[in-house]
Design an enzyme around this catalytic site. Structure first.
Site, PDB file in Angstrom:
ATOM      1  N   SER A   1       0.840  -1.188   0.000  1.00 27.81           N
ATOM      2  CA  SER A   1       0.000   0.000   0.000  1.00 27.81           C
ATOM      3  C   SER A   1       0.885   1.252   0.000  1.00 27.81           C
ATOM      4  O   SER A   1       1.768   1.367  -0.854  1.00 27.81           O
ATOM      5  CB  SER A   1      -0.956  -0.037   1.196  1.00 27.81           C
ATOM      6  OG  SER A   1      -1.987   0.894   1.070  1.00 27.81           O
TER       7      SER A   1
ATOM      8  N   ARG B   1     -12.494   7.461   7.901  1.00 33.21           N
ATOM      9  CA  ARG B   1     -12.044   6.086   8.102  1.00 33.21           C
ATOM     10  C   ARG B   1     -13.069   5.097   7.570  1.00 33.21           C
ATOM     11  O   ARG B   1     -12.708   4.082   6.962  1.00 33.21           O
ATOM     12  CB  ARG B   1     -11.802   5.842   9.595  1.00 33.21           C
ATOM     13  CG  ARG B   1     -11.364   4.417   9.930  1.00 33.21           C
ATOM     14  CD  ARG B   1     -10.089   4.035   9.224  1.00 33.21           C
ATOM     15  NE  ARG B   1      -9.513   2.817   9.784  1.00 33.21           N
ATOM     16  CZ  ARG B   1      -8.415   2.245   9.338  1.00 33.21           C
ATOM     17  NH1 ARG B   1      -7.769   2.770   8.311  1.00 33.21           N
ATOM     18  NH2 ARG B   1      -7.932   1.151   9.903  1.00 33.21           N
TER      19      ARG B   1
ATOM     20  N   ASP C   1      -8.791  -5.792  -5.394  1.00 37.49           N
ATOM     21  CA  ASP C   1      -8.162  -4.618  -4.774  1.00 37.49           C
ATOM     22  C   ASP C   1      -8.685  -3.377  -5.493  1.00 37.49           C
ATOM     23  O   ASP C   1      -8.303  -3.096  -6.632  1.00 37.49           O
ATOM     24  CB  ASP C   1      -6.639  -4.703  -4.872  1.00 37.49           C
ATOM     25  CG  ASP C   1      -5.929  -3.598  -4.081  1.00 37.49           C
ATOM     26  OD1 ASP C   1      -6.580  -2.581  -3.757  1.00 37.49           O
ATOM     27  OD2 ASP C   1      -4.725  -3.752  -3.812  1.00 37.49           O
TER      28      ASP C   1
ATOM     29  N   HIS D   1      -7.827  -5.382  -1.096  1.00 41.57           N
ATOM     30  CA  HIS D   1      -6.600  -4.653  -0.763  1.00 41.57           C
ATOM     31  C   HIS D   1      -5.953  -5.171   0.516  1.00 41.57           C
ATOM     32  O   HIS D   1      -4.727  -5.244   0.609  1.00 41.57           O
ATOM     33  CB  HIS D   1      -6.911  -3.159  -0.618  1.00 41.57           C
ATOM     34  CG  HIS D   1      -5.712  -2.330  -0.301  1.00 41.57           C
ATOM     35  ND1 HIS D   1      -4.654  -2.197  -1.174  1.00 41.57           N
ATOM     36  CD2 HIS D   1      -5.381  -1.607   0.801  1.00 41.57           C
ATOM     37  CE1 HIS D   1      -3.727  -1.415  -0.629  1.00 41.57           C
ATOM     38  NE2 HIS D   1      -4.142  -1.057   0.572  1.00 41.57           N
ATOM     39  N   ASP D   2      -6.748  -5.546   1.484  1.00 39.93           N
ATOM     40  CA  ASP D   2      -6.196  -6.033   2.749  1.00 39.93           C
ATOM     41  C   ASP D   2      -5.551  -7.412   2.629  1.00 39.93           C
ATOM     42  O   ASP D   2      -5.066  -7.954   3.623  1.00 39.93           O
ATOM     43  CB  ASP D   2      -7.294  -6.097   3.820  1.00 39.93           C
ATOM     44  CG  ASP D   2      -7.402  -4.798   4.610  1.00 39.93           C
ATOM     45  OD1 ASP D   2      -6.615  -3.874   4.350  1.00 39.93           O
ATOM     46  OD2 ASP D   2      -8.272  -4.715   5.490  1.00 39.93           O
TER      47      ASP D   2
END
Length: 339
Positions: free
Chosen positions: A135, A203, A280, A309-310
């Site tokens: 990232s 967030r 992602d 993505h994680d």
């Protein structure tokens, strides 16, 4: 907390940070070849951590693991501009005696890498076997390979692209606007302890992009928690959790640095392994893989995962062996050269 001072740093903008220090974690034999690990947006220097508080890559780094601390020493810095001990908006400006807060200058990924290069030199490390990051940390890894190809043997990037695509910039824009337009934010000079709902919303917007729709749907299944859906409660919790441990000014500095980074036109001499993850949304493989294929000394792997993505933070069994193989290849090549 362990820190290293690097003195003053001139930024790409021309501004001068007069006194800079970086907080770091260093594990493994200090005489072994060094690997630099670069953390993501809201990460910190504790990639390995402790038995009681494992770090965010404790599943990847350690004795006998893919990044073997019996063979390497591993260093992770809290990023410049961060809020876990490195110089950032919460730090005291030596020229005013007050925290920088909103006055902290904008940074680039290149500024962060230059700061870490100076920090490694201060730690008497003059070469790296590898730089590894995902990232935002992957952006830094690419920048390391572009700026200092002679300083590292290989670069390993995870969940990154040569530039931040418009989809990612769009979500960053939502986050930036949510924070900056929160009246309690006070243009960055908010009162300590104030609940910043704009930061919490920022967030939440980010959390929606970190994992795939398949995972969200499978995990929550429209289940209820009182009058709300469980997914709503989950996002509320994640927003409050980050706001309780992270500085919103740092968050803004790092988001804007991500937006500006672009190595699309670079040709890297450093050997590169790029790992992308299916679903992602922020750093899709279709932006990275063609670029990797055009590089003279690079290869790629794509990992199938519902984590999106994680993926670079979980399911190590799916991809850690690629990292391990790249490091073994690098060590073997170095041994042949020295023989």
């Amino acid at each position: 907390m362990t820190t290293v001072s690097i003195g003053q740093l001139t930024l790409e903008s021309g501004q001068l940070l007069p006194e800079v220090e970086l907080a770091y974690e260093r594990v493994g034999n200090s005489s072994a070849p060094a690997i630099l690990v670069c953390h993501a947006l809201t990460g910190d220097q504790y990639a390995v951590g402790t038995a009681d508080q494992p770090g965010w890559w404790a599943g990847l780094i350690g004795p006998g693991k893919a990044v073997d601390t019996g063979q390497f020493q591993v260093i992770t810095f809290n990023v410049l501009g961060g809020c876990s001990g490195s110089t950032g908006p919460l730090s005291v400006n030596p020229e005013t005696g007050e925290p920088y807060r909103a006055a902290f200058p904008e940074l680039t990924i290149r500024d962060m890498v230059r700061a870490e290069k100076k920090a490694l030199e201060a730690l008497e490390i003059d070469h790296l076997a590898a730089v590894i990051g995902g990232s935002l940390g992957g952006m830094k890894t690419l920048e390391w390979a572009r700026l200092y190809p002679e300083f590292l043997d290989t670069a390993i990037t995870l969940a990154v692209t040569p530039y931040y695509g418009d989809y990612g910039v769009a979500f960053n824009h939502i986050g930036i606007q949510a924070i900056e337009n929160d009246p309690e934010f006070e243009s960055g000079n908010y009162i300590s302890g104030t609940r910043l709902k704009g930061f919490e919303i920022a967030r939440m917007a980010g959390m929606v992009t970190y994992r795939s729709g398949q995972l969200f749907n499978g995990r929550f299944g429209r289940a209820r928690c009182g009058e709300d859906f469980e997914v709503q409660s989950y996002l509320d919790y994640q927003g409050r959790k980050l706001a309780g441990r992270f500085d919103p000014n740092s968050y803004l500095v790092l988001l804007k640095a991500m937006n500006s980074h672009d190595v699309e036109d670079a040709e890297l001499d450093t050997e590169l392994l790029s790992i992308s993850y299916s679903h992602d949304l922020l750093y899709p493989g279709e932006l990275m893989i063609p670029w990797v294929e055009a590089q003279p000394n690079a290869k790629w792997e794509k990992i199938e995962t519902d984590f999106g993505h994680d993926g670079f933070l979980v399911e190590f069994e799916k991809w850690a062996h690629h990292v391990q193989a790249q490091l073994r290849k690098t060590v073997n090549a170095k041994s042949r050269v020295l023989a």
